[in-house]
Design a protein around this motif. Structure first.
Motif, PDB file in Angstrom:
ATOM      1  N   ALA A  17      -0.248  -3.836   5.391  1.00 18.58           N
ATOM      2  CA  ALA A  17      -0.774  -2.664   4.696  1.00 18.58           C
ATOM      3  C   ALA A  17       0.368  -1.900   4.041  1.00 18.58           C
ATOM      4  CB  ALA A  17      -1.530  -1.766   5.669  1.00 18.58           C
ATOM      5  N   TYR A  22      -0.866   7.355  -5.159  1.00 17.93           N
ATOM      6  CA  TYR A  22      -1.862   6.769  -6.062  1.00 17.93           C
ATOM      7  C   TYR A  22      -1.625   7.220  -7.495  1.00 17.93           C
ATOM      8  CZ  TYR A  22      -4.839  10.997  -5.009  1.00 17.93           C
ATOM      9  OH  TYR A  22      -5.342  12.266  -4.822  1.00 17.93           O
ATOM     10  N   ASP A  26      -5.802   3.909 -10.205  1.00 16.65           N
ATOM     11  CA  ASP A  26      -6.593   3.843  -8.972  1.00 16.65           C
ATOM     12  C   ASP A  26      -7.836   4.723  -9.003  1.00 16.65           C
ATOM     13  OD1 ASP A  26      -4.641   2.202  -7.593  1.00 16.65           O
ATOM     14  OD2 ASP A  26      -3.410   4.007  -7.402  1.00 16.65           O
ATOM     15  N   GLU A  29     -11.515   3.345  -8.337  1.00 15.69           N
ATOM     16  CA  GLU A  29     -11.698   2.844  -6.972  1.00 15.69           C
ATOM     17  C   GLU A  29     -11.682   3.984  -5.962  1.00 15.69           C
ATOM     18  OE1 GLU A  29     -12.514  -0.485  -4.524  1.00 15.69           O
ATOM     19  OE2 GLU A  29     -12.589  -0.106  -6.677  1.00 15.69           O
ATOM     20  N   GLU A  68      -3.391   0.620   1.041  1.00 16.87           N
ATOM     21  CA  GLU A  68      -3.916  -0.687   0.652  1.00 16.87           C
ATOM     22  C   GLU A  68      -3.867  -1.618   1.853  1.00 16.87           C
ATOM     23  OE1 GLU A  68      -1.636  -2.383  -2.472  1.00 16.87           O
ATOM     24  OE2 GLU A  68      -2.287  -0.949  -3.998  1.00 16.87           O
ATOM     25  N   GLY A  71      -4.003  -5.778  -0.353  1.00 14.54           N
ATOM     26  CA  GLY A  71      -4.132  -5.548  -1.786  1.00 14.54           C
ATOM     27  C   GLY A  71      -5.348  -4.758  -2.209  1.00 14.54           C
ATOM     28  N   GLU A  72      -6.239  -4.393  -1.275  1.00 13.78           N
ATOM     29  CA  GLU A  72      -7.435  -3.612  -1.616  1.00 13.78           C
ATOM     30  C   GLU A  72      -7.254  -2.171  -1.162  1.00 13.78           C
ATOM     31  OE1 GLU A  72     -12.304  -3.699  -1.166  1.00 13.78           O
ATOM     32  OE2 GLU A  72     -11.093  -4.583   0.423  1.00 13.78           O
ATOM     33  N   LEU A  73      -7.605  -1.217  -2.041  1.00  9.68           N
ATOM     34  CA  LEU A  73      -7.545   0.182  -1.643  1.00  9.68           C
ATOM     35  C   LEU A  73      -8.523   0.440  -0.510  1.00  9.68           C
ATOM     36  CD1 LEU A  73      -7.225   2.377  -4.873  1.00  9.68           C
ATOM     37  CD2 LEU A  73      -5.520   1.974  -3.115  1.00  9.68           C
ATOM     38  N   ALA A  74      -8.037   1.055   0.550  1.00  7.46           N
ATOM     39  CA  ALA A  74      -8.869   1.261   1.727  1.00  7.46           C
ATOM     40  C   ALA A  74      -9.078   2.728   2.058  1.00  7.46           C
ATOM     41  CB  ALA A  74      -8.235   0.558   2.932  1.00  7.46           C
ATOM     42  N   SER A  76      -7.505   7.173   1.213  1.00 13.39           N
ATOM     43  CA  SER A  76      -6.539   8.068   0.570  1.00 13.39           C
ATOM     44  C   SER A  76      -6.459   9.383   1.329  1.00 13.39           C
ATOM     45  CB  SER A  76      -6.936   8.338  -0.884  1.00 13.39           C
ATOM     46  OG  SER A  76      -8.125   9.101  -0.950  1.00 13.39           O
ATOM     47  N   TYR A 125     -12.932  -0.312   7.036  1.00 13.58           N
ATOM     48  CA  TYR A 125     -11.544  -0.333   7.483  1.00 13.58           C
ATOM     49  C   TYR A 125     -11.251   0.699   8.575  1.00 13.58           C
ATOM     50  CZ  TYR A 125     -10.282  -3.334   3.527  1.00 13.58           C
ATOM     51  OH  TYR A 125     -10.179  -4.385   2.636  1.00 13.58           O
TER      52      TYR A 125
END
Length: 225
Positions: A17, A22, A26, A29, A68, A71-74, A76, A125
Motif C-alpha cells: 500500500a 492526492y 484522483d 475516484e 492506494e 494500485g487502486e484508491l482505497a 482518503s 478495504y
C-alpha cells in the motif's frame, strides 16, 4: 511531498500500500469513494465535489492524502490548519463553519492545529487498517510542521441506540471507559486520540443525534509550557 509505502494486512496476508498526496487526476475516484463510504442516511450533498477537492490540493496539499492498495484508491483523509485554543470559543463550532462547507477557505497557513475535515475508506478495504494509517500520516504532518495538535470531531453513530437513556456527554464517557463501544469513537481512541468535549449540532447526522466528539492528538515534541 508526502509519500509512504507500507504493508497493510488482509488477515495474515501482507498487501502493498501507498499513502500519498492526492491530485486532480484522483478527483473522480475520490467522489466515488465518498459515495461508497457514506451511504444514506448520510446526506449525499456532503460528499466531496470537484471544486472542494481542487481547493484541498491548492490551499493545503500537505493535508490532502490518499491511500492506494495494489494500485487502486482505497480511501482518503483531508485536513486544514486552524488556530485553536481549548479554553476558547473554538470548542463550539460546526463542521460547516470550521471547513467552510468542505471548501477549506478557512485554512490558516499560520495555524497551530491540523483539523481533520474528512476521513473515508472504501468498505471493501476497511479490514486492512487503512483508516488508522491515514490518521497516523496526518500525525506525521503535525510533527513536520511543528503544530500543537491534530484535532477533529468524530461522529458517534452508536449514540442513537442510547440517546433515550443518557446525554451525549455520558455516552462519550461510557465509550472512553470501555462500558460501551462506538464504531467511530472507539476507532479514534485506538488511533491515539483523546476527547476534548462534545459538540452539539456539529453535522446533520441522524445516527449521532447531530452530536460529535471533539478529539485531539497532541504533538509530543511541542512544549506544554
Amino acid at each position: 511531498m508526502y509519500y509512504k509505502t507500507f504493508y497493510a494486512f488482509d488477515g495474515k496476508i501482507p498487501v502493498p500500500a501507498v499513502i500519498r498526496q492526492y491530485t486532480e487526476d484522483d478527483f473522480a475516484e475520490l467522489i466515488t469513494i465518498q459515495s461508497e463510504a457514506f451511504p444514506p442516511p448520510y446526506p449525499a450533498e456532503l460528499w466531496w465535489n470537484r471544486a472542494q477537492l481542487l481547493n484541498h490540493v491548492t490551499l493545503f496539499p500537505e493535508g490532502a492524502l490518499a491511500v492506494e492498495v495494489n494500485g487502486e484508491l482505497a480511501g482518503s483523509v483531508t485536513g486544514l490548519k486552524i488556530n485553536f485554543e481549548p479554553e476558547g470559543e473554538g470548542l463550539h463550532h460546526t463542521w460547516s463553519e470550521v471547513t467552510a462547507d468542505g471548501y477549506i477557505t478557512t485554512h490558516q497557513p499560520d495555524g497551530n492545529t491540523l483539523y481533520i475535515a474528512d476521513l473515508c475508506v472504501r468498505p471493501k478495504y476497511r479490514k486492512l487498517g487503512l483508516g488508522k494509517e491515514l490518521v497516523q500520516s496526518l500525525y506525521h504532518v503535525v510533527v513536520e510542521q511543528k503544530l500543537e495538535r491534530l484535532l477533529g470531531a468524530g461522529r458517534m453513530p452508536g449514540y442513537h441506540l442510547q440517546a433515550s437513556r443518557m446525554p451525549a456527554e455520558k455516552y462519550l464517557a461510557e465509550v472512553v471507559a470501555g462500558t460501551l463501544t462506538d464504531p467511530v469513537i472507539t476507532f479514534l481512541l485506538r488511533c491515539g486520540r483523546t476527547p476534548v468535549g462534545v459538540v452539539a449540532d456539529y453535522l446533520d447526522d441522524e445516527e449521532s443525534g447531530n452530536f460529535a466528539a471533539l478529539m485531539e492528538w497532541r504533538n509530543p515534541f511541542v512544549s506544554r509550557v
